[in-house]
Every structure is written in structure tokens, then in C-alpha cells.
Design a protein around this motif. Structure first.
Motif, short mmCIF file in Angstrom:
data_model
loop_
_atom_site.label_atom_id
_atom_site.label_comp_id
_atom_site.label_asym_id
_atom_site.label_seq_id
_atom_site.Cartn_x
_atom_site.Cartn_y
_atom_site.Cartn_z
N ARG A 104 -43.20 55.19 47.76
CA ARG A 104 -42.55 56.34 48.39
C ARG A 104 -41.04 56.12 48.51
O ARG A 104 -40.25 57.03 48.26
CB ARG A 104 -43.16 56.63 49.76
N GLU A 105 -40.66 54.93 48.89
CA GLU A 105 -39.24 54.61 49.02
C GLU A 105 -38.56 54.69 47.65
O GLU A 105 -37.45 55.23 47.53
CB GLU A 105 -39.06 53.21 49.61
N GLU B 113 -39.50 56.51 45.10
CA GLU B 113 -39.42 57.92 44.71
C GLU B 113 -38.19 58.59 45.31
O GLU B 113 -37.51 59.37 44.65
CB GLU B 113 -40.69 58.67 45.11
N SER B 114 -37.90 58.27 46.58
CA SER B 114 -36.71 58.86 47.20
C SER B 114 -35.43 58.35 46.55
O SER B 114 -34.46 59.09 46.40
CB SER B 114 -36.70 58.61 48.71
N LEU C 262 -35.22 57.40 43.35
CA LEU C 262 -35.16 57.98 42.02
C LEU C 262 -34.78 59.46 42.03
O LEU C 262 -34.35 59.99 41.02
CB LEU C 262 -36.50 57.80 41.30
N ALA C 263 -34.90 60.10 43.18
CA ALA C 263 -34.52 61.50 43.29
C ALA C 263 -33.03 61.69 42.99
O ALA C 263 -32.62 62.75 42.52
CB ALA C 263 -34.86 62.03 44.68
N ASP C 264 -32.23 60.67 43.24
CA ASP C 264 -30.80 60.73 42.96
C ASP C 264 -30.46 60.32 41.53
O ASP C 264 -29.29 60.23 41.17
CB ASP C 264 -30.03 59.82 43.94
N THR C 265 -31.47 60.05 40.71
CA THR C 265 -31.35 59.68 39.30
C THR C 265 -30.38 58.54 39.06
O THR C 265 -29.41 58.66 38.32
CB THR C 265 -30.91 60.91 38.46
N LYS D 199 -40.10 54.45 34.64
CA LYS D 199 -39.41 55.68 35.02
C LYS D 199 -37.92 55.57 34.75
O LYS D 199 -37.30 56.50 34.24
CB LYS D 199 -39.66 56.00 36.49
#
Length: 110
Positions: free
Chosen positions: A30-31, A33-34, A36-39, A67
Motif C-alpha cells: 500500500r505504501e 502504491e502511494s 508510485l502514484a507520483d510516477t 512496475k
């Protein structure tokens, strides 16, 4: 398993402490994923405080690497203790991932 995320220059550094196993891997995921949201294109996992990693933890690390690679990013790991590093080697992941002694070396290889 505390996870610390900081950004220095253009590198996102994820510090992991304690155990990364079947119990803690979902929180780590989960951490991530957050993050990676900023690419990000450069991610460094600092395993200085990591005491143990199980197959579930290895899967989480590999998923992150895939990813990042799919998006043109790179991953490096550093500060792995003897036992943790040995687990990566036994799984053959030391040939697939960039594993470095310390942060400076890892940053130079990203």
C-alpha cells in the motif's frame, strides 16, 4: 514494520525496518502504491533496518521492480544485512536487482 519515505533530489527512498513477510507485505505494498502514484523514475529501498524478508516480501520487491521498469523507472536496494542479503542471493534475485552496499553506491547506479 515501519516504512519511511523521503525524496532526495530525484530519488524516492523507501526505508524499511523490521520484518517484511506475509503479515507486513500488504502494508508495504500500500505504501509503495502511494509512492508510485507520483510516477517516480528512481526508487531506492534502504534495508538498513530490515531484519528479515520472506517470499511474500520478495514478491513485493519484485512487483515494485516490474512496475518501475514498465514505466521506464529503476530500482536499487542498499544496506541489506547478511541474512537478508543471503535470502536475496538464495532466491537468485541478486542477479535481477541492483543491490548495493550503501546509499551512495545505490544512487550512483540509478
Amino acid at each position: 514494520m515501519p516504512v519511511r519515505v523521503v525524496t532526495r533530489d530525484d530519488v524516492v527512498i523507501i526505508g524499511v525496518q523490521g520484518r517484511l513477510d506475509a503479515v507486513t507485505a500488504p502494508a508495504f505494498d500500500r505504501e509503495v502504491e502511494s509512492v508510485l502514484a507520483d510516477t517516480p523514475t528512481k526508487v531506492l529501498i534502504d534495508g538498513t533496518g530490515l531484519d528479515y524478508i520472506s517470499s511474500a516480501g520478495l514478491r513485493s520487491i519484485l512487483a515494485l521492480a516490474k512496475k518501475l521498469q514498465a514505466g521506464g523507472g529503476r530500482l536499487a536496494l542498499c544496506g541489506l544485512s547478511g541474512l537478508v542479503r543471503e535470502i536475496f542471493e538464495m532466491a537468485g534475485l541478486h542477479t535481477m536487482l541492483t543491490i548495493c552496499r550503501d546509499e551512495a553506491e545505490a544512487r550512483s547506479r540509478l
